[in-house]
Design a protein around this motif. Structure first.
Motif, PDB file in Angstrom:
ATOM      1  N   VAL A   1      76.415  74.847  91.984  1.00 44.07           N
ATOM      2  CA  VAL A   1      77.553  75.699  91.654  1.00 44.07           C
ATOM      3  C   VAL A   1      78.788  74.840  91.434  1.00 44.07           C
ATOM      4  CG1 VAL A   1      79.042  77.553  92.505  1.00 44.07           C
ATOM      5  CG2 VAL A   1      76.584  77.620  92.955  1.00 44.07           C
ATOM      6  N   VAL A   2      79.529  75.135  90.383  1.00 43.86           N
ATOM      7  CA  VAL A   2      80.756  74.393  90.088  1.00 43.86           C
ATOM      8  C   VAL A   2      81.831  74.813  91.085  1.00 43.86           C
ATOM      9  CG1 VAL A   2      82.454  73.842  88.311  1.00 43.86           C
ATOM     10  CG2 VAL A   2      80.104  74.383  87.660  1.00 43.86           C
ATOM     11  N   PRO A   3      82.519  73.860  91.750  1.00 42.73           N
ATOM     12  CA  PRO A   3      83.552  74.233  92.733  1.00 42.73           C
ATOM     13  C   PRO A   3      84.659  75.069  92.104  1.00 42.73           C
ATOM     14  CG  PRO A   3      82.991  71.899  92.898  1.00 42.73           C
ATOM     15  CD  PRO A   3      82.313  72.411  91.673  1.00 42.73           C
ATOM     16  N   GLU A   4      85.182  76.000  92.879  1.00 40.84           N
ATOM     17  CA  GLU A   4      86.227  76.891  92.377  1.00 40.84           C
ATOM     18  C   GLU A   4      87.488  76.143  91.934  1.00 40.84           C
ATOM     19  OE1 GLU A   4      86.173  80.146  91.695  1.00 40.84           O
ATOM     20  OE2 GLU A   4      84.027  80.007  92.102  1.00 40.84           O
ATOM     21  N   PRO A   5      87.929  75.080  92.657  1.00 35.82           N
ATOM     22  CA  PRO A   5      89.103  74.344  92.158  1.00 35.82           C
ATOM     23  C   PRO A   5      88.908  73.782  90.752  1.00 35.82           C
ATOM     24  CG  PRO A   5      88.676  73.753  94.432  1.00 35.82           C
ATOM     25  CD  PRO A   5      87.527  74.597  93.987  1.00 35.82           C
ATOM     26  N   LEU A   6      87.689  73.370  90.431  1.00 35.44           N
ATOM     27  CA  LEU A   6      87.422  72.838  89.095  1.00 35.44           C
ATOM     28  C   LEU A   6      87.447  73.960  88.052  1.00 35.44           C
ATOM     29  CD1 LEU A   6      86.849  70.300  87.536  1.00 35.44           C
ATOM     30  CD2 LEU A   6      84.417  70.572  88.018  1.00 35.44           C
TER      31      LEU A   6
ATOM     32  N   MET B   1      90.452  76.807  83.701  1.00 42.95           N
ATOM     33  CA  MET B   1      91.186  77.972  83.226  1.00 42.95           C
ATOM     34  C   MET B   1      92.632  77.615  82.902  1.00 42.95           C
ATOM     35  SD  MET B   1      89.182  80.620  83.049  1.00 42.95           S
ATOM     36  CE  MET B   1      90.382  81.955  82.968  1.00 42.95           C
ATOM     37  N   ALA B   2      93.232  76.727  83.715  1.00 39.65           N
ATOM     38  CA  ALA B   2      94.627  76.336  83.478  1.00 39.65           C
ATOM     39  C   ALA B   2      94.774  75.565  82.168  1.00 39.65           C
ATOM     40  CB  ALA B   2      95.126  75.493  84.652  1.00 39.65           C
ATOM     41  N   VAL B   3      93.888  74.584  81.929  1.00 42.74           N
ATOM     42  CA  VAL B   3      94.002  73.816  80.682  1.00 42.74           C
ATOM     43  C   VAL B   3      93.593  74.672  79.487  1.00 42.74           C
ATOM     44  CG1 VAL B   3      93.661  71.618  81.843  1.00 42.74           C
ATOM     45  CG2 VAL B   3      91.683  72.809  80.891  1.00 42.74           C
ATOM     46  N   TRP B   4      92.690  75.629  79.730  1.00 37.74           N
ATOM     47  CA  TRP B   4      92.298  76.552  78.667  1.00 37.74           C
ATOM     48  C   TRP B   4      93.528  77.317  78.157  1.00 37.74           C
ATOM     49  CZ3 TRP B   4      87.509  80.250  79.479  1.00 37.74           C
ATOM     50  CH2 TRP B   4      87.070  80.696  78.220  1.00 37.74           C
ATOM     51  N   GLN B   5      94.356  77.796  79.065  1.00 40.12           N
ATOM     52  CA  GLN B   5      95.507  78.595  78.699  1.00 40.12           C
ATOM     53  C   GLN B   5      96.704  77.739  78.282  1.00 40.12           C
ATOM     54  OE1 GLN B   5      96.293  81.618  81.734  1.00 40.12           O
ATOM     55  NE2 GLN B   5      94.124  81.650  82.284  1.00 40.12           N
ATOM     56  N   SER B   6      96.660  76.425  78.588  1.00 38.77           N
ATOM     57  CA  SER B   6      97.790  75.554  78.223  1.00 38.77           C
ATOM     58  C   SER B   6      97.800  75.204  76.739  1.00 38.77           C
ATOM     59  CB  SER B   6      97.726  74.261  79.043  1.00 38.77           C
ATOM     60  OG  SER B   6      96.646  73.444  78.611  1.00 38.77           O
ATOM     61  N   LYS B   7      96.621  75.225  76.092  1.00 42.51           N
ATOM     62  CA  LYS B   7      96.469  74.870  74.678  1.00 42.51           C
ATOM     63  C   LYS B   7      96.863  73.422  74.401  1.00 42.51           C
ATOM     64  CE  LYS B   7      97.461  79.639  73.251  1.00 42.51           C
ATOM     65  NZ  LYS B   7      98.255  80.511  72.343  1.00 42.51           N
ATOM     66  N   ASN B   8      96.875  72.599  75.425  1.00 43.43           N
ATOM     67  CA  ASN B   8      97.192  71.179  75.267  1.00 43.43           C
ATOM     68  C   ASN B   8      95.881  70.422  75.024  1.00 43.43           C
ATOM     69  OD1 ASN B   8      97.724  68.388  75.832  1.00 43.43           O
ATOM     70  ND2 ASN B   8      99.648  69.017  76.824  1.00 43.43           N
ATOM     71  N   ILE B   9      95.692  69.934  73.812  1.00 38.60           N
ATOM     72  CA  ILE B   9      94.419  69.325  73.421  1.00 38.60           C
ATOM     73  C   ILE B   9      94.120  68.091  74.265  1.00 38.60           C
ATOM     74  CG2 ILE B   9      93.112  68.308  71.528  1.00 38.60           C
ATOM     75  CD1 ILE B   9      93.632  71.277  71.236  1.00 38.60           C
ATOM     76  N   ALA B  10      95.149  67.291  74.557  1.00 35.84           N
ATOM     77  CA  ALA B  10      94.934  66.069  75.344  1.00 35.84           C
ATOM     78  C   ALA B  10      94.449  66.404  76.752  1.00 35.84           C
ATOM     79  CB  ALA B  10      96.217  65.243  75.393  1.00 35.84           C
TER      80      ALA B  10
END
Length: 350
Positions: free
Chosen positions: A261-266, A271-280
């Protein structure tokens, strides 16, 4: 030279002390998989499939068993049900001669149907076991029948028609849509639903008591949750954790690690980078996740659950993300790169 040969022979000759020590050492009992040890022995032990069990018990009373098609998610008791039914029909001794079990994913070609299945189906039966109905027909169990080729399924249809008076077939599959219609129409269909949490928890707690597993209640609840209604998976995870920790208490984090199972913090970070739209940031986070070795399918499953339950996302956002998740999941099933598909998901969803 003679003394040299004698010393050479003495060198390779086992010592008496070594032999006596090895013979006196107690042998460890063989490790038996718990999924076999705790497989239901009769129909009353089947969990969470009350409708299926009730209909099959009525069939037992009449002894007029039709061809069967069991379908549903893995680990819901399909194979265990037909084996328990056969055991109640023939008893522990006669079942060896009356039941043929094949895994169709390994033996799925037309040659197997023409050889093994047809030869077993054409043989007549005789004799009975005291205390058991012992009807005058055999049972052929084809597990994972949805992996059979189209030609093999077509050949099986003809075999079912020819020997229906002395042989009954039970097809077991996860996806009924992969069974050809002429074959499915000849069978009584039974859908096996995912096991409810109560039944799974009761069986896990019973195994913990019998095997002296130090598994706290919160870990049991977590195990039931990550197994997602798959009894076989939950028992295998429990045995793996027991072999690793023995008498030590098994924690939720340890069970998650064993289950992959992938840890919840990861997941939060994705989800945070998904919504940031920052490609880098997206690229660096994806590289980190891939290097950690987590399963792409597991990532998709947990991201899907998080998206559906996120109250901050609008219905339009959820629908777009769900559509992209479906496309990525299909690509992963076809063998695409997990790295590229995860990048595609996080970049294209918004």
């Amino acid at each position: 030279m003679r003394y040299l040969c004698r010393s050479y022979e003495d060198f390779f000759k086992p010592s008496k002390s070594g032999r006596s020590k090895s013979s006196s050492k107690p042998r460890e009992p063989p490790i038996r998989p718990w999924i076999e040890k705790y497989r239901p022995k009769d129909m009353n032990d089947i969990s969470s499939q009350e409708e299926v069990v009730a209909v099959l018990k009525k069939t037992l009373e009449s002894q007029n068993l039709p061809h069967l098609l069991f379908y549903g998610p893995p680990g819901t008791g399909k194979t265990s049900t037909i084996l328990a039914l056969a055991r109640e029909l023939y008893g522990p001794e006669l079942i060896k001669d009356r039941v043929l079990e094949l895994n169709a994913s390994d033996e799925r070609g037309i040659d197997v149907i023409r050889a093994k299945v047809k030869n077993f189906a054409r043989t007549t039966v005789s004799g009975s076991a005291n205390g058991y109905p012992s009807p005058p027909y055999k049972i052929i169990i084809l597990d994972e029948a949805d992996s059979m080729t189209q030609d093999a399924q077509s050949a099986l249809r003809r075999t079912m028609e020819t020997y229906s008076n002395i042989t009954r077939f039970c097809l077991i599959c996860n996806y009924i849509s992969r069974i050809i219609q002429p074959l499915a129409s000849r069978c009584a269909k039974f859908r096996f639903k995912p096991l409810d949490t109560t039944s799974t928890k009761q069986r896990i707690e019973e195994i913990c008591r019998n095997e002296s597993v130090n598994c706290p209640p919160e870990t049991v609840d977590h195990l039931v949750r990550v197994s997602e209604g798959d009894m076989r998976r939950s028992i295998m995870l429990l045995q793996s954790a027991y072999r690793l920790y023995q008498s030590e208490p098994i924690t939720k984090d340890a069970m998650s690690e064993i289950a992959g199972v992938v840890p919840e913090p990861l997941i939060d970070k994705l989800m945070a980078v998904w919504q940031s739209k920052n490609i880098a940031h997206i690229e660096s986070t994806v590289n980190q996740v891939i290097k950690a070795g987590y399963s792409g399918a597991q990532l998709m499953s947990q991201l899907h659950d998080r998206v559906i339950s996120d109250a901050h996302l609008s219905s339009i956002q959820k629908s777009k993300m769900a559509q992209t998740l479906g496309q990525v999941d299909k690509a992963l099933g076809d063998g695409a790169s997990e790295h590229l598909q995860l990048l595609r998901l996080l970049v294209a969803a918004y």
